[in-house]
Design a protein around this motif. Structure first.
Motif, PDB file in Angstrom:
ATOM      1  N   HIS A  72       0.851  -1.190   0.000  1.00  0.00           N
ATOM      2  CA  HIS A  72       0.000   0.000   0.000  1.00  0.00           C
ATOM      3  C   HIS A  72       0.889   1.243   0.000  1.00  0.00           C
ATOM      4  O   HIS A  72       1.911   1.286   0.674  1.00  0.00           O
ATOM      5  N   GLN A  92       6.182   3.611  -2.128  1.00  0.00           N
ATOM      6  CA  GLN A  92       6.023   2.361  -1.386  1.00  0.00           C
ATOM      7  C   GLN A  92       7.384   1.847  -0.946  1.00  0.00           C
ATOM      8  O   GLN A  92       8.372   1.991  -1.655  1.00  0.00           O
ATOM      9  N   ARG A 121      -5.334   2.196   1.198  1.00  0.00           N
ATOM     10  CA  ARG A 121      -5.587   0.753   1.264  1.00  0.00           C
ATOM     11  C   ARG A 121      -6.427   0.255   0.092  1.00  0.00           C
ATOM     12  O   ARG A 121      -6.957  -0.850   0.135  1.00  0.00           O
ATOM     13  N   ASP A 127      -9.063   4.036   3.848  1.00  0.00           N
ATOM     14  CA  ASP A 127      -7.696   4.405   4.196  1.00  0.00           C
ATOM     15  C   ASP A 127      -7.615   4.629   5.703  1.00  0.00           C
ATOM     16  O   ASP A 127      -8.597   5.004   6.337  1.00  0.00           O
TER      17      ASP A 127
END
Length: 142
Positions: A72, A92, A121, A127
């Motif tokens: 994520h 990320q 997410r 999220d």
């Protein structure tokens, strides 16, 4: 005559101080922000005075994806003067330094801004975000 000169000097100092107070930007540290999978640290902000950097809310700090294996991404979200939120994505499995300025072109300066950090997410799950931070300055009061 001396009293008149002293009186004028005092008035000049009083107004000079008022101008300096209005001209100063509101600035300070952004507290350490953290939620599952995301962290924002070493943050600072400035609510620039009118005529400086568009009167923008200027902010900077380090955003970190703290759960490298979850696939994520993370982001900082900023809102000025009640306008829409603007997102700045990180990387990320990494940490990035961010330095941004947010403003509304129709205004001379920003007096209220909100900032939060979140983990994206995906579309099926909400999220998760750190608590919202609000920054204000009353330019009329200096």
């Amino acid at each position: 005559m001396k009293r008149a000169v002293l009186g004028l000097a005092a008035v000049g100092l009083m107004f000079g101080g008022a101008v300096a107070a209005v001209a100063s930007p509101a600035e300070g540290g952004i507290p350490h922000l953290e939620s599952t999978g995301v962290e924002f640290s070493a943050g600072h902000y400035k609510l620039n005075r009118p005529g400086v950097n568009h009167g923008a809310f200027e902010w900077w700090g380090r955003m970190t994806d703290t759960i490298a294996g979850d696939r994520h991404n993370v982001y900082v979200e900023v809102q000025v003067q009640g306008h829409d939120w603007v997102r700045y994505y990180g990387k990320q499995r990494s940490s990035v330094r961010l330095h941004q300025s947010n403003w509304d072109g129709a205004q001379r300066y920003i007096s209220r801004a909100k900032l939060r950090v979140c983990r994206d997410r995906g579309a099926l799950r909400p999220d998760n975000c750190a608590p919202l931070e609000t920054f204000t300055h009353d330019w009329d009061r200096g």
